[in-house]
Design a protein around this motif. Sequence first.
Motif, PDB file in Angstrom:
ATOM      1  N   ALA A 583       0.855  -1.180   0.000  1.00 55.51           N
ATOM      2  CA  ALA A 583       0.000   0.000   0.000  1.00 55.51           C
ATOM      3  C   ALA A 583       0.887   1.224   0.000  1.00 55.51           C
ATOM      4  O   ALA A 583       2.063   1.144   0.323  1.00 55.51           O
ATOM      5  CB  ALA A 583      -0.914   0.008   1.215  1.00 55.51           C
ATOM      6  N   GLY A 584       0.328   2.352  -0.329  1.00 50.79           N
ATOM      7  CA  GLY A 584       1.116   3.562  -0.348  1.00 50.79           C
ATOM      8  C   GLY A 584       1.266   4.077  -1.769  1.00 50.79           C
ATOM      9  O   GLY A 584       0.873   3.439  -2.747  1.00 50.79           O
ATOM     10  N   GLY A 585       1.858   5.277  -1.929  1.00 47.50           N
ATOM     11  CA  GLY A 585       2.000   5.851  -3.238  1.00 47.50           C
ATOM     12  C   GLY A 585       0.629   6.145  -3.821  1.00 47.50           C
ATOM     13  O   GLY A 585      -0.240   6.714  -3.180  1.00 47.50           O
ATOM     14  N   ASP A 586       0.432   5.730  -5.070  1.00 45.20           N
ATOM     15  CA  ASP A 586      -0.826   5.996  -5.757  1.00 45.20           C
ATOM     16  C   ASP A 586      -1.736   4.785  -5.810  1.00 45.20           C
ATOM     17  O   ASP A 586      -2.845   4.879  -6.328  1.00 45.20           O
ATOM     18  CB  ASP A 586      -0.532   6.457  -7.189  1.00 45.20           C
ATOM     19  N   ALA A 587      -1.296   3.637  -5.320  1.00 44.35           N
ATOM     20  CA  ALA A 587      -2.077   2.402  -5.441  1.00 44.35           C
ATOM     21  C   ALA A 587      -2.532   1.904  -4.081  1.00 44.35           C
ATOM     22  O   ALA A 587      -1.769   1.907  -3.118  1.00 44.35           O
ATOM     23  CB  ALA A 587      -1.248   1.329  -6.147  1.00 44.35           C
ATOM     24  N   ILE A 588      -3.774   1.459  -4.029  1.00 43.58           N
ATOM     25  CA  ILE A 588      -4.296   0.795  -2.829  1.00 43.58           C
ATOM     26  C   ILE A 588      -4.448  -0.664  -3.220  1.00 43.58           C
ATOM     27  O   ILE A 588      -5.291  -1.017  -4.049  1.00 43.58           O
ATOM     28  CB  ILE A 588      -5.651   1.395  -2.374  1.00 43.58           C
ATOM     29  N   LYS A 589      -3.598  -1.517  -2.637  1.00 44.90           N
ATOM     30  CA  LYS A 589      -3.549  -2.924  -3.008  1.00 44.90           C
ATOM     31  C   LYS A 589      -4.135  -3.810  -1.918  1.00 44.90           C
ATOM     32  O   LYS A 589      -4.184  -3.417  -0.751  1.00 44.90           O
ATOM     33  CB  LYS A 589      -2.097  -3.350  -3.275  1.00 44.90           C
ATOM     34  N   VAL A 649      -4.175  -4.522  -7.338  1.00 50.54           N
ATOM     35  CA  VAL A 649      -4.448  -3.093  -7.233  1.00 50.54           C
ATOM     36  C   VAL A 649      -5.959  -2.905  -7.310  1.00 50.54           C
ATOM     37  O   VAL A 649      -6.579  -3.131  -8.343  1.00 50.54           O
ATOM     38  CB  VAL A 649      -3.753  -2.292  -8.344  1.00 50.54           C
ATOM     39  N   LEU A 650      -6.557  -2.500  -6.193  1.00 52.01           N
ATOM     40  CA  LEU A 650      -8.006  -2.353  -6.119  1.00 52.01           C
ATOM     41  C   LEU A 650      -8.448  -0.955  -6.537  1.00 52.01           C
ATOM     42  O   LEU A 650      -9.454  -0.784  -7.216  1.00 52.01           O
ATOM     43  CB  LEU A 650      -8.487  -2.642  -4.696  1.00 52.01           C
ATOM     44  N   ILE A 651      -7.690   0.039  -6.106  1.00 51.42           N
ATOM     45  CA  ILE A 651      -8.028   1.443  -6.362  1.00 51.42           C
ATOM     46  C   ILE A 651      -6.722   2.183  -6.658  1.00 51.42           C
ATOM     47  O   ILE A 651      -5.686   1.896  -6.045  1.00 51.42           O
ATOM     48  CB  ILE A 651      -8.711   2.078  -5.132  1.00 51.42           C
ATOM     49  N   ALA A 652      -6.773   3.124  -7.596  1.00 51.88           N
ATOM     50  CA  ALA A 652      -5.582   3.923  -7.896  1.00 51.88           C
ATOM     51  C   ALA A 652      -5.943   5.403  -7.847  1.00 51.88           C
ATOM     52  O   ALA A 652      -7.020   5.821  -8.303  1.00 51.88           O
ATOM     53  CB  ALA A 652      -5.009   3.561  -9.256  1.00 51.88           C
TER      54      ALA A 652
END
Length: 658
Positions: A583-589, A649-652
């Motif tokens: 998690a972190g940055g631009d991606a929610i994994k 990656v669920l949400i970006a």
Amino acid sequence: MIKKLLIANRGEIACRVIRSARQMGIATVAVYSDADRRAPHVKMADEAVHIGPAPARESYLVADRIIKAAKDTGADAIHPGYGFLSENAGFARECAKNDIIFVGPSPEAIDAMGLKDRAKALMEKAGVPVTPGYHGENQDPDFLKEQADQIGYPVLIKAVAGGGGKGMRKVEKSADFAAALDSCKREAASSFGDVNVLIEKYITSPRHIEVQVFGDSHGQVIHLFERDCSLQRRHQKVLEEAPAPGMSAAVREAMCSAAVRAAQAVNYAGAGTVEFIVDGSGELRADGFYFMEMNTRLQVEHPVTEMVTGLDLVKLQLEVAAGGKVPPQDEITLSGHAIEARLYAEDPATGFLPSTGPLTLLSLPEWQRAIRVDSGVEQGGEVTMFYDPMIAKIIAHGEDRTDAIDRLVDAIDSDVGVWPVRTNAGFLRAALSHGEFRAGDVYTGFIEKHLDALVPTGTPVLHFAAAGLAALSETGDPVDPWSRRSGFRLNAPARLETVFDSAGERCVVRLNEGDIAVGGQRITVRGVHDASDAVTYAELADDSGASLTAIVDHRADGWLVTLRGQSILVRPFGAGADIDALAGGDAIKAPMPGKLLSLSVKEGDTVTKGQTLAVMEAMKMEMALTAPRDGVIETVNAAEGQQVNEGDVLIALAEEAG
């Protein structure tokens, strides 16, 4: 006498029951799902019956299949273990209808104690002290909030059918109540099929002390003293011990007598545990404990009671179920001290998220006089997403509490190794070694208060040092890395160095004359020994000067270092060093495999850092996925109800403007 016993469970408790049954000359039948075809409990039993797909709701929780398996194999009794159908009164009734002995209390006793609100009302009538709160039938959210406001915060919302820390939320202030109630009810529905809750006053300095009780069909009820289960994380027990630290004879008598009264109130027969919340703000008092719930089954932590009393509780369960009597109370005595640590497949560094996968390395202590290990997995097996992630229970017995702690720490240091599944072994060791715990200052908020000190962060320098010794040493018996000529320097001591990587963490390891430097720290080396072409024993000294032995497994992808219960892969820098964050940055994994319960954003939404974007469920646990920064949702790659894999990656978020 029971002749053939079916165990309606899996894992370590199934193995545990089979051991005692075998010693009693009772034939055993295991049941298994698709995921457990090659599990140890299946191999241990005399017979095994397949009962369905991997999800528990399609196999271990299907009562009809369990009953059919018992009838097909001629089993005259069923032991439910704990969890699954162990506290299901309907299942106990079905056993009776089919002339099968249910190794547990009567359906009426299960019903009486199964719902926390009714149990508390019953306990009040029996003269057992209960925690202040609301235990009524009105489940209107606004009404429940009014009750919580009247009780005063903090409060606990608890599922009436709950257990194991599931369906429980602590609420600090009125504004948080509605959201906590929704989450609690959702988890309760998923775990227990019952959304009803009760509200209790949260005791601010609580301890969790429980009493093991045993009843028989002849009207006798005894206690087997108390256990302290105060060290918990998310209401899930981590360390359990018997007897409870600081317990006086007077308080023990008051608490154990109350537990016996609780069991007598429902004509209890079999093994049960009466749990109390205890005021731990000072010395324990005879008027400072309150009934919390009764577990109408064997408990995970029953081995500590067995070690201090010398009794086999499973054997006693089977004898009582067959019409036998419990021993007289005056024959039950305490001997020494015992502590149990639950070794879980979870990663403390990622918020204790469960870790799944194959167990290519599984090293556990061997049974001996003062050390016991209960486990339901083996090397070469797998930890799956379908069941509780406990790998083993490690139990130590000592002459006193300090002796038991020292033995347990030594067992973790010397004999625990797991890879590539991550575990909480380092966390357990840190908790056992903490000064407050060793002094007996235990309470349910202990882990939360000391979390930063208890959770290992990064790769310990001793692991890097051990890898350095193995990598920079030549073969031999013993090895002397300083005899190598390749470190020769004119007019200066010989020096060898290399750069290592562990999960993206880079470290320079340098061999000097007589010690090894890891980053800015110097570590004393006591010796290096090659046990084989593949394994090296690196002997080091920690900050206190105590000697430690690390096992270093030479692998194609690096050096697997096992030290103080933690197995960590250390590689030459550059060999696969790039590790994606979950998690972190631009991606929610997805932090682990599981189901997406809810999704609260869509493409184009503006979000703030820390805002909940989605809620996942895995291994019976809910977890909120939050925004790592302020931003705008660029893509949503999953839908509610979807099964997702670890790392998906669920949400970006849209990239931030430069």
